[in-house]
Design a protein around this motif. Structure first.
Motif, short mmCIF file in Angstrom:
data_model
loop_
_atom_site.label_atom_id
_atom_site.label_comp_id
_atom_site.label_asym_id
_atom_site.label_seq_id
_atom_site.Cartn_x
_atom_site.Cartn_y
_atom_site.Cartn_z
N ARG A 1 6.98 70.88 4.84
CA ARG A 1 6.45 72.16 4.35
C ARG A 1 6.71 72.37 2.87
O ARG A 1 5.92 73.01 2.18
N HIS A 2 7.82 71.82 2.35
CA HIS A 2 8.19 72.06 0.95
C HIS A 2 7.87 70.89 0.03
O HIS A 2 8.30 70.89 -1.13
N LEU A 3 7.15 69.90 0.55
CA LEU A 3 6.79 68.74 -0.26
C LEU A 3 5.28 68.61 -0.35
O LEU A 3 4.58 68.79 0.66
N ALA A 4 4.78 68.28 -1.54
CA ALA A 4 3.37 67.96 -1.73
C ALA A 4 3.24 66.45 -1.64
O ALA A 4 3.56 65.72 -2.58
N GLU A 5 2.80 65.95 -0.48
CA GLU A 5 2.84 64.52 -0.18
C GLU A 5 1.55 63.84 -0.64
O GLU A 5 0.44 64.27 -0.29
N VAL A 6 1.71 62.76 -1.40
CA VAL A 6 0.59 62.05 -2.01
C VAL A 6 0.63 60.58 -1.60
O VAL A 6 1.67 59.93 -1.72
N GLN A 7 -0.49 60.07 -1.11
CA GLN A 7 -0.66 58.64 -0.92
C GLN A 7 -1.34 58.11 -2.18
O GLN A 7 -2.49 58.45 -2.46
N HIS A 8 -0.63 57.29 -2.94
CA HIS A 8 -1.14 56.85 -4.23
C HIS A 8 -1.65 55.41 -4.10
O HIS A 8 -0.88 54.48 -3.88
N VAL A 9 -2.97 55.25 -4.22
CA VAL A 9 -3.59 53.93 -4.02
C VAL A 9 -3.59 53.18 -5.34
O VAL A 9 -4.27 53.58 -6.29
N LEU B 1 6.62 67.22 -5.66
CA LEU B 1 5.78 66.06 -5.41
C LEU B 1 6.58 64.99 -4.66
O LEU B 1 7.73 64.71 -5.01
N PHE B 2 5.94 64.40 -3.65
CA PHE B 2 6.53 63.28 -2.91
C PHE B 2 5.42 62.24 -2.76
O PHE B 2 4.46 62.44 -2.02
N VAL B 3 5.54 61.15 -3.49
CA VAL B 3 4.46 60.17 -3.65
C VAL B 3 4.84 58.86 -2.96
O VAL B 3 5.97 58.38 -3.11
N VAL B 4 3.90 58.29 -2.21
CA VAL B 4 4.09 56.98 -1.59
C VAL B 4 2.98 56.06 -2.12
O VAL B 4 1.80 56.33 -1.93
N HIS B 5 3.38 54.97 -2.78
CA HIS B 5 2.41 54.03 -3.34
C HIS B 5 1.96 53.03 -2.28
O HIS B 5 2.73 52.64 -1.40
N GLN B 6 0.70 52.60 -2.41
CA GLN B 6 0.17 51.65 -1.42
C GLN B 6 -1.12 51.03 -1.95
O GLN B 6 -1.93 51.71 -2.57
N PHE B 7 -1.28 49.71 -1.71
CA PHE B 7 -2.57 49.08 -1.97
C PHE B 7 -2.95 48.07 -0.90
O PHE B 7 -3.99 47.42 -1.00
N ARG B 8 -2.10 47.95 0.14
CA ARG B 8 -2.44 47.16 1.32
C ARG B 8 -2.01 47.94 2.55
O ARG B 8 -1.03 48.68 2.53
N ARG B 9 -2.77 47.76 3.63
CA ARG B 9 -2.45 48.51 4.84
C ARG B 9 -1.05 48.23 5.34
O ARG B 9 -0.35 49.13 5.83
#
Length: 309
Positions: A246-254, A225-233
């Motif tokens: 290829r080896h990371l499950a990338e998540v944009q976490h709102v 898992l590779f998570v990036v948090h965000q709540f503003r543009r």
């Protein structure tokens, strides 16, 4: 099998014995594998052993991932600080139960803040401090025992994400441990955590994900898992330039708390499902009312990762 020997004359009993001995050692009957020749070991460093979890299917296989969020020793930053790892697992498993989807039980996750942003510069002048290694190791071991995944969350202050991530390489070598970046706490210039909302460039995100993927490849680990948090543009500059690893499950976490209408408006404003899997945060105290599991699973673009704080 040994290749047949044609048109050769064995010149003595000693040669016969040597040949038979070599054949008997070509395969280890207890393992079914050929032994490593001593010269091979000397000439080439052995590769790391395959992690048992390597045969796990791709992470996003239809399941919902349900996380409890926080840090060690304090409930101020989230629910993980309210209990031991064992108690937290029991709680997150109960919270995950209603998120069953596609005939699959939800996957429990611990998202543990391991580098915490500070309002003071500290001895290094970087406005962050690390949670003690012994405390983090306890969560790594608890996740391994329970079957949960562990995500290390970084609040770097004035440091950069790649340099902070590398401090946690020892934990990221574990097959069940992933990484999360929290740009809210990435400061620039004279910015101070807690006084401004931070941001990160896509360039820095890509540097971090490239380093993590190289670690996965070098250690022969399963997808992380590779998570990036965000709540503003403006927290993530140039999101369309995020590299697909290829080896990371990338998540944009709102993230962001408020009424359901406010939360869904934030989600619609920042979500980039073409570049990421989507994540969504629920707050026990600040959300009024808090969205139910059924409501979260009806959100579009689809949510695959939900966390509780």
């Amino acid at each position: 099998m040994a290749r047949p020997i044609r048109n050769q004359v064995l010149t003595g009993l000693a040669l016969v014995l040597v040949a038979l001995l070599a054949l008997s050692q070509a395969v280890d009957p207890s393992s079914g594998t050929a032994p490593t020749h001593p010269r091979t070991v000397a000439a080439e460093a052995p590769r790391p052993p395959l992690a048992p979890a390597l045969r796990r299917p791709e992470l996003f296989d239809g399941r919902m991932f349900v996380a409890y969020y926080g840090t060690v020793g304090t409930p101020v930053l989230g629910v993980l600080g309210e209990s031991t790892p064992e108690q937290a697992f029991a709680r997150v498993r109960r919270a995950a139960a209603p998120f069953r989807r596609a005939g699959l039980a939800a996957q429990p996750v611990f998202e543990l803040i391991v580098t915490v942003a500070d309002s003071q510069p500290g001895p290094d002048g970087d406005y962050n401090h690390d949670v003690p290694v012994a405390a983090v190791r306890r969560w790594v071991e608890a996740a391994r025992r329970s079957g949960a995944l562990l995500v290390l969350d970084l609040q770097p202050g004035r440091a950069d994400f790649p340099s902070v991530a590398k401090r946690w390489e020892w934990a990221l070598r574990d097959p069940n441990v992933g990484l999360a970046l929290d740009p809210e706490w990435r400061m620039h210039g004279r910015e101070v955590p807690g006084r401004v909302i931070g941001s990160v460039t896509t360039w820095e995100v890509n540097l971090t994900s490239r380093w993590l993927e190289q670690l996965v490849e070098a250690r022969r680990l399963p997808e992380k898992l590779f998570v990036v948090h965000q709540f503003r543009r403006d927290m993530l500059r140039g999101p369309h330039r995020v590299e697909d690893r290829r080896h990371l499950a990338e998540v944009q976490h709102v993230d962001g708390f408020g009424t359901p209408r406010e939360k869904l408006a934030t989600y619609a404003a920042v979500a980039r499902p073409g570049d990421f899997r989507m994540g969504f945060k629920l707050f026990y105290d600040e959300d009024r009312p808090r969205l139910s599991a059924a409501q979260v699973m009806r959100i579009r673009p689809r949510v695959d990762f939900v966390s509780f704080q």
